[in-house]
Design a protein around this motif. Structure first.
Motif, mmCIF file in Angstrom:
data_model
loop_
_atom_site.group_PDB
_atom_site.id
_atom_site.type_symbol
_atom_site.label_atom_id
_atom_site.label_comp_id
_atom_site.label_asym_id
_atom_site.label_seq_id
_atom_site.Cartn_x
_atom_site.Cartn_y
_atom_site.Cartn_z
ATOM 1 N N VAL A 1 -7.894 0.265 0.177
ATOM 2 C CA VAL A 1 -7.079 1.528 0.248
ATOM 3 C C VAL A 1 -7.214 2.291 -1.081
ATOM 4 O O VAL A 1 -7.480 1.503 -2.316
ATOM 5 N N GLU A 2 -7.154 3.581 -1.381
ATOM 6 C CA GLU A 2 -6.960 4.150 -2.721
ATOM 7 C C GLU A 2 -5.478 4.378 -2.907
ATOM 8 O O GLU A 2 -4.675 4.783 -2.224
ATOM 9 N N LEU A 3 -5.305 3.801 -4.314
ATOM 10 C CA LEU A 3 -4.282 3.942 -5.089
ATOM 11 C C LEU A 3 -4.046 5.101 -6.009
ATOM 12 O O LEU A 3 -4.500 4.904 -7.154
ATOM 13 N N PRO A 4 -3.419 6.229 -5.693
ATOM 14 C CA PRO A 4 -3.245 7.134 -6.653
ATOM 15 C C PRO A 4 -2.336 7.022 -7.782
ATOM 16 O O PRO A 4 -1.552 6.166 -7.566
ATOM 17 N N VAL A 5 -2.669 7.123 -8.999
ATOM 18 C CA VAL A 5 -1.966 6.844 -10.285
ATOM 19 C C VAL A 5 -0.462 7.247 -9.952
ATOM 20 O O VAL A 5 0.418 6.668 -10.500
ATOM 21 N N ARG B 1 -9.865 0.541 -14.018
ATOM 22 C CA ARG B 1 -10.751 -0.571 -13.667
ATOM 23 C C ARG B 1 -9.549 -1.421 -12.318
ATOM 24 O O ARG B 1 -10.163 -1.826 -11.239
ATOM 25 N N PHE B 2 -8.395 -1.337 -12.809
ATOM 26 C CA PHE B 2 -7.412 -1.957 -11.976
ATOM 27 C C PHE B 2 -7.293 -1.060 -10.567
ATOM 28 O O PHE B 2 -7.552 -1.706 -9.398
ATOM 29 N N ALA C 1 5.661 -5.509 -10.470
ATOM 30 C CA ALA C 1 6.285 -5.133 -9.215
ATOM 31 C C ALA C 1 6.080 -3.730 -8.593
ATOM 32 O O ALA C 1 5.671 -3.396 -7.301
ATOM 33 N N ALA C 2 5.857 -2.511 -9.369
ATOM 34 C CA ALA C 2 5.595 -1.400 -8.862
ATOM 35 C C ALA C 2 4.347 -1.035 -8.429
ATOM 36 O O ALA C 2 3.823 -0.481 -7.285
ATOM 37 N N ALA C 3 3.266 -1.834 -9.110
ATOM 38 C CA ALA C 3 1.965 -1.664 -8.696
ATOM 39 C C ALA C 3 1.645 -2.372 -7.204
ATOM 40 O O ALA C 3 1.064 -2.018 -6.269
ATOM 41 N N ALA C 4 2.460 -3.634 -7.001
ATOM 42 C CA ALA C 4 2.483 -4.310 -5.925
ATOM 43 C C ALA C 4 2.996 -3.584 -4.561
ATOM 44 O O ALA C 4 2.481 -3.426 -3.475
ATOM 45 N N ALA D 1 -1.293 -11.454 -6.772
ATOM 46 C CA ALA D 1 -2.724 -10.831 -6.642
ATOM 47 C C ALA D 1 -2.614 -9.915 -7.963
ATOM 48 O O ALA D 1 -3.489 -9.729 -8.633
ATOM 49 N N VAL D 2 -1.753 -9.000 -8.107
ATOM 50 C CA VAL D 2 -1.535 -7.993 -9.134
ATOM 51 C C VAL D 2 -1.527 -8.855 -10.635
ATOM 52 O O VAL D 2 -2.282 -8.370 -11.461
#
Length: 101
Positions: free
Chosen positions: A60-64, A49-50, A77-80, A12-13
């Motif tokens: 879900v909120e994904l903090p930088v 945007r991502f 891989a890290a984003a997933a 998906a990423v």
């Protein structure tokens, strides 16, 4: 890590990044799950945007900071992994969220 051996979240990423990182002069294509968003031609606006797309798709909120926790790069891989961790945390709070690809 090769792309052909990836989890559903990594896939998906990859799709999101492919949409967000249109081919440009000199930017390499995504070849590995260890490729860095910014090395592939991404920028801070693309990262926002991502993060928005992740929030819309997975609720879900994904903090930088979560993306930068493993290294100084943001890889597929890290984003997933950060998405999966956020989903697991959300599931622990409110039942299992529905995952969509």
């Amino acid at each position: 890590m090769p792309i052909d051996h990836c989890t559903p979240t990594e896939a998906a990423v990859l799709r999101l990044w492919t949409d967000l990182l249109p081919p440009s002069a000199g930017a390499p294509p995504i070849r590995s799950l260890d490729d860095d968003f910014f090395d592939l031609g991404g920028n801070s606006l693309g990262m926002i945007r991502f993060l928005f797309e992740v929030q819309e798709r997975y609720q879900v909120e994904l903090p930088v900071a979560d993306l930068y926790s493993d290294a100084s790069t943001i890889t597929v891989a890290a984003a997933a992994r950060a998405i999966d961790d956020a989903l697991a945390t959300a599931a622990g709070r409110a039942g299992t969220p529905e995952v969509t690809e």
